[in-house]
Scaffold this motif. Sequence first.
Motif, mmCIF file in Angstrom:
data_model
loop_
_atom_site.group_PDB
_atom_site.id
_atom_site.type_symbol
_atom_site.label_atom_id
_atom_site.label_comp_id
_atom_site.label_asym_id
_atom_site.label_seq_id
_atom_site.Cartn_x
_atom_site.Cartn_y
_atom_site.Cartn_z
ATOM 1 N N GLY A 1 -16.915 5.302 -0.736
ATOM 2 C CA GLY A 1 -17.096 4.397 -2.108
ATOM 3 C C GLY A 1 -16.011 4.701 -2.970
ATOM 4 N N SER A 2 -15.132 5.569 -2.804
ATOM 5 C CA SER A 2 -13.932 5.905 -3.584
ATOM 6 C C SER A 2 -12.526 5.085 -3.141
ATOM 7 C CB SER A 2 -13.855 7.392 -3.686
ATOM 8 O OG SER A 2 -13.299 7.853 -2.506
ATOM 9 N N SER A 3 -11.579 5.250 -4.045
ATOM 10 C CA SER A 3 -10.340 4.777 -3.826
ATOM 11 C C SER A 3 -9.334 5.705 -3.516
ATOM 12 C CB SER A 3 -9.817 3.857 -5.066
ATOM 13 O OG SER A 3 -10.834 2.699 -5.205
ATOM 14 N N LEU A 4 -8.284 5.388 -2.821
ATOM 15 C CA LEU A 4 -7.124 5.784 -2.354
ATOM 16 C C LEU A 4 -5.982 5.148 -2.365
ATOM 17 C CD1 LEU A 4 -6.911 9.231 -2.024
ATOM 18 C CD2 LEU A 4 -7.015 8.715 0.748
ATOM 19 N N ARG A 5 -4.704 5.493 -2.936
ATOM 20 C CA ARG A 5 -3.569 4.753 -2.596
ATOM 21 C C ARG A 5 -2.412 5.634 -1.872
ATOM 22 N NH1 ARG A 5 0.861 2.597 -7.118
ATOM 23 N NH2 ARG A 5 1.419 4.753 -7.262
ATOM 24 N N LEU A 6 -1.984 4.940 -0.705
ATOM 25 C CA LEU A 6 -0.966 5.531 0.141
ATOM 26 C C LEU A 6 0.420 4.740 -0.276
ATOM 27 C CD1 LEU A 6 -2.720 5.426 3.686
ATOM 28 C CD2 LEU A 6 -2.839 6.909 1.815
ATOM 29 N N SER A 7 1.445 5.587 -0.159
ATOM 30 C CA SER A 7 2.807 5.181 -0.311
ATOM 31 C C SER A 7 3.480 5.052 0.982
ATOM 32 C CB SER A 7 3.589 5.752 -1.290
ATOM 33 O OG SER A 7 2.715 5.742 -2.627
ATOM 34 N N CYS A 8 4.429 4.235 1.070
ATOM 35 C CA CYS A 8 5.499 4.445 2.185
ATOM 36 C C CYS A 8 6.792 4.155 1.544
ATOM 37 C CB CYS A 8 5.087 3.438 3.406
ATOM 38 S SG CYS A 8 6.397 3.127 4.645
ATOM 39 N N THR A 9 7.766 5.243 1.957
ATOM 40 C CA THR A 9 9.051 4.911 1.260
ATOM 41 C C THR A 9 10.201 4.977 2.305
ATOM 42 O OG1 THR A 9 8.485 6.196 -0.822
ATOM 43 C CG2 THR A 9 10.660 6.202 -0.344
ATOM 44 N N ASP B 1 -9.967 -8.265 9.179
ATOM 45 C CA ASP B 1 -11.063 -8.460 8.724
ATOM 46 C C ASP B 1 -11.980 -7.149 8.309
ATOM 47 O OD1 ASP B 1 -12.099 -11.305 10.897
ATOM 48 O OD2 ASP B 1 -11.183 -11.383 9.102
ATOM 49 N N THR B 2 -11.382 -6.202 8.946
ATOM 50 C CA THR B 2 -11.950 -4.783 8.565
ATOM 51 C C THR B 2 -11.743 -4.402 7.444
ATOM 52 O OG1 THR B 2 -10.285 -3.823 9.815
ATOM 53 C CG2 THR B 2 -12.185 -4.047 11.176
ATOM 54 N N VAL B 3 -10.598 -4.874 6.561
ATOM 55 C CA VAL B 3 -10.196 -4.255 5.312
ATOM 56 C C VAL B 3 -10.130 -5.493 4.147
ATOM 57 C CG1 VAL B 3 -8.978 -2.582 6.291
ATOM 58 C CG2 VAL B 3 -7.759 -4.325 5.606
ATOM 59 N N LYS B 4 -10.220 -6.721 4.816
ATOM 60 C CA LYS B 4 -10.254 -7.744 3.757
ATOM 61 C C LYS B 4 -11.117 -7.585 2.564
ATOM 62 C CE LYS B 4 -9.006 -11.764 5.370
ATOM 63 N NZ LYS B 4 -9.271 -13.027 6.238
ATOM 64 N N GLY B 5 -10.348 -7.629 1.404
ATOM 65 C CA GLY B 5 -11.429 -7.700 0.289
ATOM 66 C C GLY B 5 -11.534 -6.246 -0.325
ATOM 67 N N ARG B 6 -11.204 -5.237 0.521
ATOM 68 C CA ARG B 6 -11.196 -3.744 0.072
ATOM 69 C C ARG B 6 -9.904 -3.269 -0.090
ATOM 70 N NH1 ARG B 6 -13.446 -0.146 3.134
ATOM 71 N NH2 ARG B 6 -12.958 -1.034 5.138
ATOM 72 N N PHE B 7 -9.064 -3.721 0.913
ATOM 73 C CA PHE B 7 -7.693 -3.034 0.977
ATOM 74 C C PHE B 7 -6.517 -3.962 0.466
ATOM 75 C CE2 PHE B 7 -8.484 0.557 4.622
ATOM 76 C CZ PHE B 7 -9.477 0.853 3.633
ATOM 77 N N THR C 1 -13.167 1.185 -2.102
ATOM 78 C CA THR C 1 -14.712 1.118 -1.401
ATOM 79 C C THR C 1 -14.398 1.710 -0.118
ATOM 80 O OG1 THR C 1 -15.051 -1.146 -2.546
ATOM 81 C CG2 THR C 1 -16.684 -0.158 -1.143
ATOM 82 N N LEU C 2 -14.083 2.983 -0.118
ATOM 83 C CA LEU C 2 -13.783 3.235 1.496
ATOM 84 C C LEU C 2 -15.026 3.898 1.796
ATOM 85 C CD1 LEU C 2 -10.574 5.957 0.291
ATOM 86 C CD2 LEU C 2 -10.531 4.022 2.247
ATOM 87 N N LYS C 3 -14.804 3.551 3.432
ATOM 88 C CA LYS C 3 -15.971 3.924 4.177
ATOM 89 C C LYS C 3 -15.582 5.054 5.155
ATOM 90 C CE LYS C 3 -17.167 -0.782 4.226
ATOM 91 N NZ LYS C 3 -17.369 -2.061 5.027
ATOM 92 N N PRO C 4 -16.613 5.716 5.773
ATOM 93 C CA PRO C 4 -16.133 6.885 6.820
ATOM 94 C C PRO C 4 -15.584 6.118 7.961
ATOM 95 C CG PRO C 4 -18.431 7.192 5.972
ATOM 96 C CD PRO C 4 -18.132 5.859 5.287
ATOM 97 N N ASP C 5 -15.875 4.881 8.344
ATOM 98 C CA ASP C 5 -15.015 4.181 9.274
ATOM 99 C C ASP C 5 -13.605 4.117 9.066
ATOM 100 O OD1 ASP C 5 -17.683 1.797 10.548
ATOM 101 O OD2 ASP C 5 -17.384 3.956 10.893
ATOM 102 N N ASP C 6 -13.150 4.237 7.900
ATOM 103 C CA ASP C 6 -11.692 4.084 7.562
ATOM 104 C C ASP C 6 -10.877 5.323 7.788
ATOM 105 O OD1 ASP C 6 -12.860 2.362 4.441
ATOM 106 O OD2 ASP C 6 -12.065 1.498 6.303
ATOM 107 N N THR C 7 -11.535 6.463 8.197
ATOM 108 C CA THR C 7 -10.976 7.647 8.874
ATOM 109 C C THR C 7 -10.110 7.560 9.874
ATOM 110 O OG1 THR C 7 -12.925 8.925 7.914
ATOM 111 C CG2 THR C 7 -11.371 9.905 9.597
ATOM 112 N N ALA C 8 -8.663 7.529 9.629
ATOM 113 C CA ALA C 8 -7.760 7.353 10.788
ATOM 114 C C ALA C 8 -6.477 8.007 10.083
ATOM 115 C CB ALA C 8 -7.535 6.048 10.637
#
Length: 131
Positions: free
Chosen positions: A14-22, A63-69, A86-93
């Motif tokens: 349910g929380s949020s996280l931001r990744l960066s790629c430089t 479709d797995t991330v549309k609307g969330r990521f 709106t992170l889910k356990p299935d987003d673990t990767a």
Amino acid sequence: VQLVESGGGLAQAGSSLRLSCTGSGFNFDDVNAVAWFRQAPGKAREGILSINHSEGGRRYASDTVKGRFTISADDAKNTVYLEMNTLKPDDTAVYFCAITFDVNLGIGRQGMLQPDRYRHWGQGTQVTVSS
């Protein structure tokens, strides 16, 4: 060409996280497409978001991330972001960014989210979502 992801870690469902790629070692203006992929243990690498500059910056989302990521880029900083909500356990990767300098026209979403379309990859950053 070097890509370095950062921002991964442990997050609650349910929380949020931001990744960066430089990126370094190349001119960001020459990048024709950039994408984020992820790979969970025992699963194939999955394309989740891309920006296709060959098509004027058109964005594609699985479709797995549309609307969330969401994916965004700051060319001045040579950085691409992945905003995950709106992170889910299935987003673990392990999450990877990738780029290509090749022109891609009329490829469509499925094509733009294929790993073999991208030539340069980061080393990945782990995201673990707990329930």
